[in-house]
Motif scaffolding. Structure first.
Motif: not given
Length: 616
Positions: A64-66, A79-86, A88-91, A121-123
């Motif tokens: 989702e977007i941030v 920015p958008f985020q990819v949540v995987h395992d535990n 948070y990847l911010y791109i 939805p935020n950092f």
């Protein structure tokens, strides 16, 4: 079967800091999304790309977007985020279209996964989620996650017809006086100093403007000003038909330092700023009078307005707004607008009655310190132990005192020394603060030298960075941040003090008048060379503050004179790494001491980095 490539391109990735042993960084990576994985690599000229990460799509729980109001410290601002395992990847994408392409593609490929029910939805910053303030990084999200929808896909308001926009000779250009973050989907963000096309000004409070990309939306009309317009009637400082003599009479009757108005000059299309001052004359005595400054225009191709030649502005309202908070060449700041036929606005120096302390309720005790403005005494007020700052006669005017006190009433944070009230009804005037039992931090450090733990030292830096991040977020600058101006409570919490002697500066910059004094050994190059203060000069001082903490109260550059310090800074030299400072903390100090202010971090980022170190 080989995976099929869906998307690829260069984006910026924020370090995940799984070990969190170094400052946060932002690096370009070449991302590839295929039907199995999301991979990212470092592009190396003349060499094979080096893969830096690979995430199996089946492990992704949310994309989702941030949505965040914090400044983005890299060139890509979406920015958008990819949540995987535990994790948070911010791109960060270069534009919104690019971001939406990646978010949609990733959502499409992961829609059948075991997904989060709620997301943030935020950092995650400063040890908490900025959206819901939860302090556990893996806390349940605060907003429902829609794997089929796109939070970033908000329809823009309909834009005017392109032909009209291009061919209309009567279009009106406006300039943003300050930033504005939208509150509704139909609003448009404003970026200070940028130009917009005004398409509708019929509403009393909200006008419709269009940005350079053709996006259209509502903005508060007081946040913008027409670039070429002489209609200032909506501003309380403007007086259309008033003579010089009448202006002087009104301002002398007002009698407040910085009372001012803008009026038409005798020459058509020219405007004059008239301002009242009590500044001492050549004999050193107070000399109440009105000074008149003509608003001039530069001769450059893009003609700009100015009162003092070094300070140029695209519009007259922007010029007035700046000088309301910075004297910058004038005899005084433009403090109190005065209008003919209207009541003048309430003085910013007026204090609410709830802040006035009855002297009969105040009991004074022993002296615990002294400063530029007078003594500091212990005392009691309403069964509460307090610190009382007595303002020495002649140190500042009553109006200045009330204005600075009002500044402090606007600020409330657990890492700022709290103001309880003021005494203005008797002399000397005084400020009543919470008592910080263990005194100033510099003395506290020296008294415990050799007995301080790493956790304690880092905690002190965290406390002060939290207070300074709050000041920064409210557009305040301290101008004298140092261990001596931080106080320690009975439970060892460190709080920022003496912030009330700052100025509230909308453009986050204060230029001191000539002759002002500042502490060289804590000052940034732009302060030393140009007397130019900002939140980024506070960041430089914070780097020196951290050095003080990790040397347990040593004086910076203790074997050098001020002149030698200036010469060393000009040569690019910096304070050496304190023996007790971990490498990661020293890197933060060096980040604070970058030559260019824009290369230094914000306090929000510093707080985030220090909080990350404290989690180790």
């Amino acid at each position: 079967m080989l995976p099929t490539v869906i998307l690829k391109g260069t984006l910026i990735k924020k370090s995940q800091q799984k070990r969190r042993t170094s400052p946060c960084n932002y690096k370009e990576r070449f991302f590839v999304l295929d039907t199995q994985d999301l991979t990212y690599s470092e592009q190396r000229p003349g060499k094979k790309p080096s893969q830096k990460g690979c995430i199996e799509l089946s492990r992704i729980k949310c994309v989702e977007i941030v949505c965040s109001e914090v400044p983005i410290p890299c060139s890509n601002k979406y920015p958008f985020q990819v949540v995987h395992d535990n994790c948070y990847l911010y791109i960060f994408a270069p534009d919104n279209d690019c971001r939406q392409r990646w978010v949609r593609a990733l959502k499409e490929e992961t829609k059948c996964n075991a997904l989060l029910l709620k997301y943030h939805p935020n950092f995650w910053m400063e040890g908490r989620w900025r959206c819901c303030y939860q302090t556990e990084k893996m806390a349940t999200g605060c907003q429902e996650y829609d794997p089929m929808g796109y939070a970033s896909k908000k329809p823009l308001p309909p834009t005017p017809d392109p032909q009209r926009r291009l061919s209309d000779p009567g279009r009106r250009v406006v300039v943003a006086l300050q930033n504005y973050s939208p509150h509704e989907d139909t609003d448009l963000p404003l970026h200070k100093d940028q130009e917009y096309i005004l398409t509708d000004s019929s509403h009393h409070n909200w006008w419709t403007v269009q940005d350079h990309r053709g996006n259209s939306g509502f903005v508060p009309c007081m946040y913008i000003a027409e670039k070429s317009c002489d209609n200032f009637n909506r501003f309380e400082w403007y007086n259309k038909d008033i003579t010089r003599g009448r202006a002087e009479g009104l301002l002398m009757t007002e009698g407040k330092e910085g009372a001012f108005m803008v009026r038409d000059s005798r020459h058509a299309g020219v405007y004059t700023v008239s301002v009242f001052t009590k500044a001492p004359g050549s004999n050193g005595q107070k000399n109440p009078r009105v000074k008149h400054y003509q608003i001039r225009q530069s001769e450059a191709e893009e003609s700009k307005f100015y009162l003092a030649e070094k300070y140029l502005f695209s519009t007259i309202p922007e010029l007035i707004q700046y000088h309301q908070h910075n004297a910058a060449g004038l005899i005084t700041r433009l403090r109190h607008p005065v209008s003919q036929g209207r009541e003048s606005s309430q003085s910013p120096a007026e204090l609410s009655g709830q802040w006035e302390v009855d002297p009969a309720e105040l009991t004074l005790g022993e002296e615990v310190g002294s400063g530029q403005f007078g003594l500091v005494l212990q005392g009691r007020w309403r069964e509460r132990r307090v610190a009382v700052k007595m303002v020495r006669k002649g140190a500042m005017s009553e109006e200045d005192f009330k204005e600075e006190a009002r500044v402090m009433t606007m600020l409330s944070h657990c890492k700022l020394v709290q103001l309880y009230g003021v005494c203005t009804q008797h002399s000397p005037m005084c400020l009543v603060f919470e008592l910080m039992e263990q005194g100033c931090l510099s003395d506290y450090l020296r008294a415990r030298r050799g007995r301080m733990s790493q956790d304690s030292l880092l905690g002190m830096c965290l406390d002060v960075s939290e207070g300074m991040a709050y000041l920064e977020s409210n557009n305040f600058i301290h101008r004298d941040l140092a261990a001596r101006n931080c106080l320690v409570s009975c439970n060892n919490v460190v709080k920022v003090s003496d912030f009330g002697m700052t100025r509230f500066v909308l453009d986050d910059q204060y230029t001191s008048s000539q002759g002002s004094k500042f502490p060289i050994k804590w000052s940034s190059p732009e302060v030393i060379k140009y007397c130019k203060f900002s939140s980024k000069s506070d960041v430089w001082s914070f780097g020196v503050f951290m050095w003080e903490v990790y040397t347990e109260g040593r004086l910076p550059y203790d074997n050098r004179s001020n002149l030698e310090v200036v010469e060393a800074l000009n040569a690019g030299l910096r304070l050496l790494k304190p023996r007790q400072a971990p490498e990661a903390v020293h890197l933060l100090m060096e980040w604070c001491w970058k030559e260019k202010p824009d290369d230094r971090p914000s306090f929000a980022l510093l707080l985030h980095e220090l909080a990350s170190l404290s989690d180790l």
